[in-house]
Design a protein around this motif. Structure first.
Motif, PDB file in Angstrom:
ATOM      1  N   ASN A 246      -7.295   5.562  -3.468  1.00  0.00           N
ATOM      2  CA  ASN A 246      -6.835   6.463  -2.412  1.00  0.00           C
ATOM      3  C   ASN A 246      -6.702   5.833  -1.033  1.00  0.00           C
ATOM      4  O   ASN A 246      -5.885   6.278  -0.226  1.00  0.00           O
ATOM      5  N   LEU A 247      -7.503   4.835  -0.711  1.00  0.00           N
ATOM      6  CA  LEU A 247      -7.492   4.251   0.633  1.00  0.00           C
ATOM      7  C   LEU A 247      -6.631   2.997   0.703  1.00  0.00           C
ATOM      8  O   LEU A 247      -6.728   2.217   1.658  1.00  0.00           O
ATOM      9  N   LEU A 248      -5.771   2.817  -0.265  1.00  0.00           N
ATOM     10  CA  LEU A 248      -4.879   1.663  -0.364  1.00  0.00           C
ATOM     11  C   LEU A 248      -4.063   1.474   0.909  1.00  0.00           C
ATOM     12  O   LEU A 248      -3.612   2.452   1.524  1.00  0.00           O
ATOM     13  N   ASP A 249      -3.870   0.211   1.327  1.00  0.00           N
ATOM     14  CA  ASP A 249      -2.955  -0.082   2.428  1.00  0.00           C
ATOM     15  C   ASP A 249      -1.773  -0.889   1.900  1.00  0.00           C
ATOM     16  O   ASP A 249      -1.750  -1.321   0.740  1.00  0.00           O
ATOM     17  N   ALA A 250      -0.768  -1.101   2.757  1.00  0.00           N
ATOM     18  CA  ALA A 250       0.482  -1.722   2.316  1.00  0.00           C
ATOM     19  C   ALA A 250       0.259  -3.150   1.840  1.00  0.00           C
ATOM     20  O   ALA A 250       0.848  -3.585   0.829  1.00  0.00           O
ATOM     21  N   GLU A 251      -0.569  -3.902   2.547  1.00  0.00           N
ATOM     22  CA  GLU A 251      -0.811  -5.297   2.163  1.00  0.00           C
ATOM     23  C   GLU A 251      -1.463  -5.384   0.790  1.00  0.00           C
ATOM     24  O   GLU A 251      -1.089  -6.217  -0.047  1.00  0.00           O
ATOM     25  N   ALA A 304       2.119   2.432  -2.890  1.00  0.00           N
ATOM     26  CA  ALA A 304       2.218   1.716  -4.163  1.00  0.00           C
ATOM     27  C   ALA A 304       3.654   1.744  -4.682  1.00  0.00           C
ATOM     28  O   ALA A 304       4.188   0.726  -5.150  1.00  0.00           O
ATOM     29  N   ARG A 305       4.293   2.898  -4.606  1.00  0.00           N
ATOM     30  CA  ARG A 305       5.694   3.019  -5.033  1.00  0.00           C
ATOM     31  C   ARG A 305       6.578   2.058  -4.239  1.00  0.00           C
ATOM     32  O   ARG A 305       7.400   1.330  -4.809  1.00  0.00           O
ATOM     33  N   ASP A 306       6.412   2.040  -2.936  1.00  0.00           N
ATOM     34  CA  ASP A 306       7.258   1.206  -2.079  1.00  0.00           C
ATOM     35  C   ASP A 306       7.055  -0.282  -2.339  1.00  0.00           C
ATOM     36  O   ASP A 306       7.977  -1.085  -2.154  1.00  0.00           O
TER      37      ASP A 306
END
Length: 417
Positions: A246-251, A304-306
């Motif tokens: 849930n706390l995922l970031d783009a990097e 995640a999709r992006d």
């Protein structure tokens, strides 16, 4: 209800699990396998006229817990296993009626439940299990509060194991007893009492021994992880799938994509706990943790999709919240759209399970199907509205018809010739 060895579903709109374009035509089934799909299909055996309705592959829930009888960890872990198994069998049967023809149990389960389903002792989805999840002392799978002076080495859903040597032994034991994958607790969690959500758990050496042994067995390890630091720690040490995130970031999402690591989001469990936390006994500490991850969950799926991460589908529902399972499709559809959510819950989850014969409607695939009451691409609520009729087929056999409020009791208005 059952069907003969041969079955033809005609006059259907078919979502094959992968393409956004629906196929008009028929599906031929023999001995539990799909033999042909399309307009030019010879009708054999019994005939089910779909009447223009949509047929989708059987759904797959990749984050399920048969033994999660409540939000109280001590009850789940330390009650009589016989009771947990009987209650788990009921949960599995209800899951099948919703259209989930396969589940991956990522904390608990055993070969007994799987064998009983395979032998027809009770109805249930195809059952893939990890056995008890592995937790460090004081980690997400350790049920003891700070003021708890007793011992806890493990229970039905989690086992506390520290050190590379003991972890290696635990992994080998799970594979010996039928596990299809290994589950690690790699960060804190919502319902566990003493572990901050963001802090990574297990050392690099401990995670590495698990992932390397799983890989040697032709399998993989999946990790419960919320924060970017915990996800990175897992990915860099060989974990193949992240639960929750849930706390995922783009990097970190890009790191997952670069290493072909799956994400299995479980959006519905946080939304359900926010609405029904008091009803199911969620603690104040748990409620505060839940709000933190609830607000970030949808954003994580979008990131995640992006990044191009392969996104599966899971629910992680415990206790009375199990009846929210189909609502998970609604929440994931709100982020990924109907096509994205359906693909997550069918072909993507099948690829995660390494079962190319599941999650698809194609020649050679298992005949696990759901006939919906309309076209979900035009009316998405058909996927989760329990007042709508659906027919569930597993192994080419009609398991149930009608609405979920009376499944197997009221016939679908579709003639079987």
């Amino acid at each position: 209800m059952t069907t003969p060895k041969s079955l033809t579903i005609r006059n259907a709109l078919i979502f094959d699990g992968e393409s956004p374009e629906l196929i008009e035509g028929s599906i031929s089934i023999r001995d539990g396998r799909i033999t042909a799909v399309g307009r030019e299909v010879e009708e054999t055996g019994a005939v089910l006229d779909a009447g223009g309705r949509t047929v989708i592959p059987g759904l797959i829930d990749a984050h399920f817990h048969a033994y999660a009888l409540s939000l109280t960890s001590a009850r789940n872990e330390t009650g009589p296993l016989s009771y947990s198994a009987l209650a788990g069998a009921r949960r599995l049967a209800a899951t099948l009626l919703r259209g989930f023809t396969a589940v991956r149990d990522v904390a608990g389960g055993d070969v007994g439940l799987a064998s009983a389903i395979e032998e027809g002792l009770y109805p249930g989805p195809r059952y893939f299990f990890t056995g008890p999840a592995l937790s460090q002392t004081g980690g997400h799978g350790d049920i003891r509060a700070a003021n708890h002076g007793g011992c806890f080495h493990g229970g039905h859903m989690c086992e506390v194991v520290d050190g590379a040597e003991d972890l290696l032994r635990a992994v080998r034991h799970r594979f010996r007893t039928g596990a299809s994958a290994i589950k690690l607790m790699a960060s804190g969690g919502v319902v566990s009492p003493v572990d901050p959500i963001r802090v990574p758990q297990y050392s690099a050496a401990e995670i590495r021994v698990v992932t390397e042994e799983a890989s040697r067995r032709g399998s993989y390890a999946t990790a419960h992880a919320y924060s970017p630091e915990a996800i990175r720690h897992s990915v860099l040490n060989g974990v193949r799938c992240i639960e929750h995130g849930n706390l995922l970031d783009a990097e970190t999402a890009q790191l997952m994509a670069d290493n072909d690591v799956y994400l299995v989001p479980t959006l519905v469990t946080y939304e359900a706990m926010e609405r029904r936390g008091k009803e199911v006994g969620l603690t104040e500490v748990g409620a505060a943790k839940n709000r933190e991850v609830l607000e970030a969950g949808r954003n994580a799926v979008a990131l995640a999709r992006d990044a191009g991460v392969r996104i599966g589908f899971g629910t992680d529902l415990m206790g009375e919240l199990e009846d929210e399972q189909l609502a998970g499709l609604r929440l994931q559809s709100e982020v990924l759209g109907v096509y994205g959510a359906l693909r997550s819950a069918t072909s993507t989850n099948a690829a995660l399970l390494r079962r190319g014969d599941l999650g698809r409607i194609a020649g050679g695939s298992c005949a696990d199907l759901v006939v919906l009451d309309g076209n979900p691409f035009h009316e998405p609520s058909i996927l989760w509205d329990e007042s709508k009729t659906r027919t569930v087929i597993k192994d080419g056999q009609i398991i149930s018809t009608g609405t979920l409020r009376g499944a197997a009791g009221s016939p679908l208005n579709v003639p079987v010739a």
